[in-house]
Design a protein around this motif. Structure first.
Motif, PDB file in Angstrom:
ATOM      1  N   ALA A 412       0.865  -1.343  -0.037  1.00 18.10           N
ATOM      2  CA  ALA A 412       0.057  -0.067   0.182  1.00 18.10           C
ATOM      3  C   ALA A 412       0.904   1.287  -0.139  1.00 18.10           C
ATOM      4  O   ALA A 412       0.655   2.182  -0.685  1.00 18.10           O
ATOM      5  N   PHE A 413       1.827   1.329   0.914  1.00 19.13           N
ATOM      6  CA  PHE A 413       2.794   2.334   0.737  1.00 19.13           C
ATOM      7  C   PHE A 413       3.384   2.841  -0.551  1.00 19.13           C
ATOM      8  O   PHE A 413       3.542   3.847  -1.023  1.00 19.13           O
ATOM      9  N   LYS A 414       3.876   1.654  -1.236  1.00 19.81           N
ATOM     10  CA  LYS A 414       4.570   1.765  -2.498  1.00 19.81           C
ATOM     11  C   LYS A 414       3.585   2.021  -3.538  1.00 19.81           C
ATOM     12  O   LYS A 414       3.989   2.881  -4.341  1.00 19.81           O
ATOM     13  N   ASN A 415       2.300   1.515  -3.724  1.00 23.04           N
ATOM     14  CA  ASN A 415       1.471   1.575  -4.719  1.00 23.04           C
ATOM     15  C   ASN A 415       0.180   2.741  -4.585  1.00 23.04           C
ATOM     16  O   ASN A 415      -0.321   2.803  -5.517  1.00 23.04           O
ATOM     17  N   VAL A 416      -0.034   3.077  -3.297  1.00 28.44           N
ATOM     18  CA  VAL A 416      -1.377   3.481  -3.011  1.00 28.44           C
ATOM     19  C   VAL A 416      -1.114   5.014  -2.611  1.00 28.44           C
ATOM     20  O   VAL A 416      -1.664   6.068  -2.910  1.00 28.44           O
ATOM     21  N   GLY A 417      -0.708   5.051  -1.291  1.00 30.47           N
ATOM     22  CA  GLY A 417      -0.514   6.304  -0.595  1.00 30.47           C
ATOM     23  C   GLY A 417       0.416   6.282   0.612  1.00 30.47           C
ATOM     24  O   GLY A 417       0.747   5.219   1.135  1.00 30.47           O
ATOM     25  N   LYS A 418       0.544   7.426   1.328  1.00 29.63           N
ATOM     26  CA  LYS A 418       1.520   7.484   2.540  1.00 29.63           C
ATOM     27  C   LYS A 418       0.642   7.703   3.828  1.00 29.63           C
ATOM     28  O   LYS A 418       1.434   7.576   4.778  1.00 29.63           O
ATOM     29  N   LYS A 419      -0.424   8.190   3.764  1.00 28.36           N
ATOM     30  CA  LYS A 419      -1.191   8.296   5.184  1.00 28.36           C
ATOM     31  C   LYS A 419      -2.525   7.551   4.835  1.00 28.36           C
ATOM     32  O   LYS A 419      -3.419   7.516   3.828  1.00 28.36           O
ATOM     33  N   ALA A 420      -2.820   6.838   6.003  1.00 29.04           N
ATOM     34  CA  ALA A 420      -4.021   5.923   5.784  1.00 29.04           C
ATOM     35  C   ALA A 420      -4.652   5.892   7.345  1.00 29.04           C
ATOM     36  O   ALA A 420      -4.239   6.315   8.253  1.00 29.04           O
ATOM     37  N   ILE A 421      -6.152   5.683   7.253  1.00 30.05           N
ATOM     38  CA  ILE A 421      -6.885   5.448   8.437  1.00 30.05           C
ATOM     39  C   ILE A 421      -7.389   3.964   8.310  1.00 30.05           C
ATOM     40  O   ILE A 421      -7.663   3.519   7.380  1.00 30.05           O
ATOM     41  N   ILE A 422      -7.320   3.371   9.602  1.00 29.90           N
ATOM     42  CA  ILE A 422      -7.477   1.942   9.748  1.00 29.90           C
ATOM     43  C   ILE A 422      -9.028   2.004  10.362  1.00 29.90           C
ATOM     44  O   ILE A 422      -9.316   2.543  11.338  1.00 29.90           O
ATOM     45  N   SER A 423     -10.110   1.238   9.779  1.00 32.47           N
ATOM     46  CA  SER A 423     -11.407   0.871  10.370  1.00 32.47           C
ATOM     47  C   SER A 423     -11.583  -0.638  10.683  1.00 32.47           C
ATOM     48  O   SER A 423     -11.568  -1.385   9.769  1.00 32.47           O
ATOM     49  N   VAL A 424     -11.893  -0.758  12.012  1.00 34.88           N
ATOM     50  CA  VAL A 424     -11.959  -2.384  12.364  1.00 34.88           C
ATOM     51  C   VAL A 424     -12.911  -2.434  13.511  1.00 34.88           C
ATOM     52  O   VAL A 424     -13.289  -1.442  14.278  1.00 34.88           O
ATOM     53  N   PRO A 425     -13.760  -3.675  13.610  1.00 35.17           N
ATOM     54  CA  PRO A 425     -14.609  -3.753  14.719  1.00 35.17           C
ATOM     55  C   PRO A 425     -14.009  -3.969  16.156  1.00 35.17           C
ATOM     56  O   PRO A 425     -12.512  -4.266  15.981  1.00 35.17           O
ATOM     57  N   ASP A 426     -14.455  -3.482  17.004  1.00 34.44           N
ATOM     58  CA  ASP A 426     -13.859  -3.455  18.456  1.00 34.44           C
ATOM     59  C   ASP A 426     -13.810  -4.672  18.954  1.00 34.44           C
ATOM     60  O   ASP A 426     -14.574  -4.956  19.940  1.00 34.44           O
ATOM     61  N   TYR A 427     -13.056  -5.691  18.543  1.00 32.18           N
ATOM     62  CA  TYR A 427     -12.816  -7.061  19.215  1.00 32.18           C
ATOM     63  C   TYR A 427     -11.374  -7.563  18.829  1.00 32.18           C
ATOM     64  O   TYR A 427     -10.707  -6.866  18.069  1.00 32.18           O
ATOM     65  N   GLY A 428     -11.191  -8.741  19.185  1.00 36.79           N
ATOM     66  CA  GLY A 428      -9.715  -9.205  18.942  1.00 36.79           C
ATOM     67  C   GLY A 428      -9.148  -9.444  17.567  1.00 36.79           C
ATOM     68  O   GLY A 428      -7.953  -8.814  17.319  1.00 36.79           O
ATOM     69  N   ALA A 429     -10.042  -9.765  16.772  1.00 36.04           N
ATOM     70  CA  ALA A 429      -9.536 -10.073  15.416  1.00 36.04           C
ATOM     71  C   ALA A 429      -9.257  -8.582  14.639  1.00 36.04           C
ATOM     72  O   ALA A 429      -8.318  -8.426  14.035  1.00 36.04           O
ATOM     73  N   GLY A 430     -10.096  -7.689  15.101  1.00 35.38           N
ATOM     74  CA  GLY A 430      -9.922  -6.306  14.297  1.00 35.38           C
ATOM     75  C   GLY A 430      -8.742  -5.629  15.083  1.00 35.38           C
ATOM     76  O   GLY A 430      -7.920  -4.965  14.248  1.00 35.38           O
ATOM     77  N   ALA A 431      -8.318  -5.933  16.289  1.00 34.36           N
ATOM     78  CA  ALA A 431      -7.056  -5.130  16.864  1.00 34.36           C
ATOM     79  C   ALA A 431      -5.883  -5.930  16.224  1.00 34.36           C
ATOM     80  O   ALA A 431      -4.822  -5.370  15.847  1.00 34.36           O
ATOM     81  N   ASP A 432      -5.844  -7.399  15.894  1.00 35.18           N
ATOM     82  CA  ASP A 432      -4.733  -8.126  15.300  1.00 35.18           C
ATOM     83  C   ASP A 432      -4.540  -7.481  13.906  1.00 35.18           C
ATOM     84  O   ASP A 432      -3.430  -7.447  13.486  1.00 35.18           O
TER      85      ASP A 432
END
Length: 648
Positions: A412-432
């Protein structure tokens, strides 16, 4: 080596024992009069003694045995024609059904090699027991043996009294009761005790040889006629050689021959032959997967894939039929943990497979570890299970949450962009998953502007979260959602006009085949990383997806692939142990050697992390003539979890 009497054990202890052995000894005898000197339970005492001796002998050969509660009632037809006082009899058909039912129940609990130690020697009783045992064996419930101490090869080891058939309440039975009730040491006891023992031996022989053969002729008015004899009483009761002598054999010699050689050897020999090939007893496998709530499609897909592989091999593994016992995992950890305990403790499955939620996997980890029960996880990717919380009793056929995300960061850094926002559900798998992408992205030089956590298991109204992403206008959004939550998130992404405007990247579950039809064009262009794609063009994958479509009428998805591969791992593991799932250590030894090429590509299990070594593919949602699918853009190569948190 301790002896294991089921009636003295707790059900938890019995369940643990069944994991070590599948062999059960069943003592069988009548409750009937044995002259004036022996208890009504004489047959049962002898049967239990024989089981103890056999269990000790077999334990020396590393074969553990469970000794069941005894059968105390038997077919005693002689008692019907000759009304012995205080003798209890049951019909032959009742005895046969009881034998069959006990075999069925023991097999259900894991004891499917069964030997009956019957010491009520009436022919009708033997026939009834053998009929029930034969029925259980023919039905494939268990392998059942019924050794017969009357057989010439065993009877020849005993005294002439036994060979002649005059054994009821004779020195044979008396010696065995004495062996059980006395301490067995050659000691000078009081004169009264010695005389009692000596007299009982003498009376036994007299009773056997004189009274029994003509018992019917001595009846008057339905009561036994008292007979008298001029036979001399034994003398010198204090002499140890007289007290210990039975028909020319010392008491020790007789007990060794009658008690150990005949009883132990008949049972032990029959048991060894009964233990040779495993019977076609169904092997119960617990399946804990979600069939309701947001992950229901995942559970259904995993189950369908697993059943498809079982069907391909005739539903058997290691010579045993596979029986699946399913429970609904749902999404609540506590409820799922109760289902896991139910499968292990009540259903007594050989092992468990399934689990979609990382939270549930973490929640049941200690239970499987402490109870030494095997869990083959077919989805949940909690990193900790392959790292700090690793246990030898949990192996995974799916992935760690780290695997599909970590290669995406540098790309992603090489091909898309330098700044990102991460969106995940608030439980174990999301955090991992967030941690894996963040580590890789930042190591390459990128910046994670913020981490958005949404409610789990149900996101609720997605508008506030999508609005937050829209207003931030990052170079890219990296997201992980699955099942119903993935549909909610991606549809909202499209309806707020972000599709095609802000690059959407993520873990492949977000746009997998199970949710793409519901997401529609809002998913177009989304790029994800995953260890499989429907459009992966290999012979193995093409064969799999065609067969799955034919079986279910639906396109395959990554969950079906994992289920299919899980089925194959189970079958090959059981083949390696020849269907014997009673020893968890043997199952664990077999798992790492399982290797094959399947729909996802080369499949092997990493012994360090107990998780697959597998390729991860970069995919993009694109339109095909039959709908939306994930086109393979790049093969990231084999990705192996690091086994620690050094890379997220």
């Amino acid at each position: 080596m301790p002896l294991y009497f089921l009636a003295d054990m707790t059900w938890v202890e019995v369940a643990a024992l069944a994991r070590q052995t599948n062999v059960a000894l069943v003592p069988t005898g009548a409750t009937e009069a044995h002259g004036p000197h022996l208890p009504l339970s004489t047959d049962v005492i002898i049967a239990l003694g024989a089981c103890r001796r056999a269990a000790e002998r077999l334990a020396a050969e590393n074969i553990l045995c469970a000794i069941t509660p005894p059968f105390s009632y038997a077919v005693t037809n002689f008692a019907r024609s000759v009304p012995f006082a205080r003798t209890i009899t049951i019909p032959a058909e009742t005895q046969s059904q009881l034998v069959y039912s006990v075999c069925e129940s023991l097999a259900a609990h894991g004891f499917n090699r069964i030997v009956f130690s019957n010491h009520h020697l009436e022919p009708a009783n033997f026939d009834a027991i053998k009929a029930g045992a034969r029925r259980a064996t023919d039905a494939g419930i268990a392998r059942v043996a019924v050794p017969d101490v009357r057989a010439p090869r065993w009877a020849s080891m005993l005294t002439e009294e036994f060979r002649a058939g005059s054994r009821h309440a004779g020195s044979y039975e008396t010696s065995l009761v004495m062996a059980d009730r006395a301490d067995g040491d050659d000691r000078d006891d009081s004169e009264g005790s010695a005389e009692c023992v000596t007299r009982s031996v003498w009376v036994c022989g007299f009773y056997s040889h004189t009274l029994i053969p003509s018992y019917a002729q001595t009846l008057k008015g339905g009561q036994p006629h008292e007979r008298k004899t001029d036979s001399p009483q034994p003398t010198n009761p204090r002499r140890r050689n007289r007290m210990n002598t039975l028909n020319g054999l010392t008491r020790r010699e007789f007990l060794k021959i009658a008690g150990l050689t005949a009883a132990g050897a008949t049972i032990g020999g029959s048991l060894l032959s009964a233990c040779a090939p495993a019977p076609a007893v169904p092997l119960k496998v617990g399946v804990l997967l979600p069939y309701t709530d947001i992950y229901a499609v995942l559970g259904e897909s995993i189950t369908a894939g697993m059943e498809m592989y079982f069907d391909e091999v005739g539903g058997t593994a290691g010579g045993r039929k596979i029986q699946l016992i399913k429970e609904d995992e749902g999404t609540a950890v506590d409820a799922a943990a109760q289902k896991a305990r139910k499968l292990v403790e009540q259903d007594e499955v050989a092992f468990v497979t399934g689990i979609v939620s990382s939270g549930v996997l973490a929640g049941v980890r200690d239970y499987f570890h402490n109870n030494k029960k095997l869990l083959i996880c077919s989805n949940a990717g909690a990193n900790s299970i392959s790292r700090a919380a690793k246990t030898p009793y949990i192996w995974r056929t799916s992935f760690t949450n780290w695997q599909p995300n970590w290669p995406m960061g540098a790309w992603a850094f090489k091909n898309v962009g330098k700044k990102a926002i991460i969106s995940v559900p608030d439980y174990g798998a999301g955090a991992d998953m967030a941690s894996a992408f963040k580590n890789s992205f930042e190591a390459a030089g990128g910046q994670v502007v913020s981490l958005q956590k949404t409610p789990f298991p149900n996101m609720g109204d997605p508008a506030p979260f999508i609005t937050e992403l829209k207003n931030a206008n990052p170079d890219l959004v990296y997201a992980f959602y699955s099942g119903g939550a993935a549909v909610t998130f991606v549809k909202a992404w499209g309806s707020f006009g972000l599709a095609g405007k802000i690059p959407l990247l993520g873990a492949g579950f977000m746009t997998e085949e199970d949710v793409l039809p519901a997401q529609g064009d809002a998913a177009l262009g989304a790029k994800t990383g995953l260890h499989w794609s429907l459009m992966l063009d290999t012979a193995e994958n093409n064969k799999f997806k065609d067969a799955y479509k034919k079986k279910t009428g639906k396109d395959a998805n990554v969950f079906a692939v994992t289920g299919y591969d899980t089925g194959r791992v189970i079958v090959e593991m059981l083949n390696k142990v020849q269907g014997d799932a009673s020893k968890v250590d043997k199952l664990i030894e077999a798992i790492p050697s399982v290797s094959f090429t399947g729909p996802r590509g080369p499949f092997t299990l990493d012994a360090k992390t107990q998780n697959p070594k597998q390729k991860v593919y970069l995919r993009e949602v694109a339109k095909y003539p039959d709908g939306l699918h994930n086109k393979v853009l790049q093969d990231f190569g084999e990705v192996v979890d690091p086994g620690d948190n050094s890379k997220g």
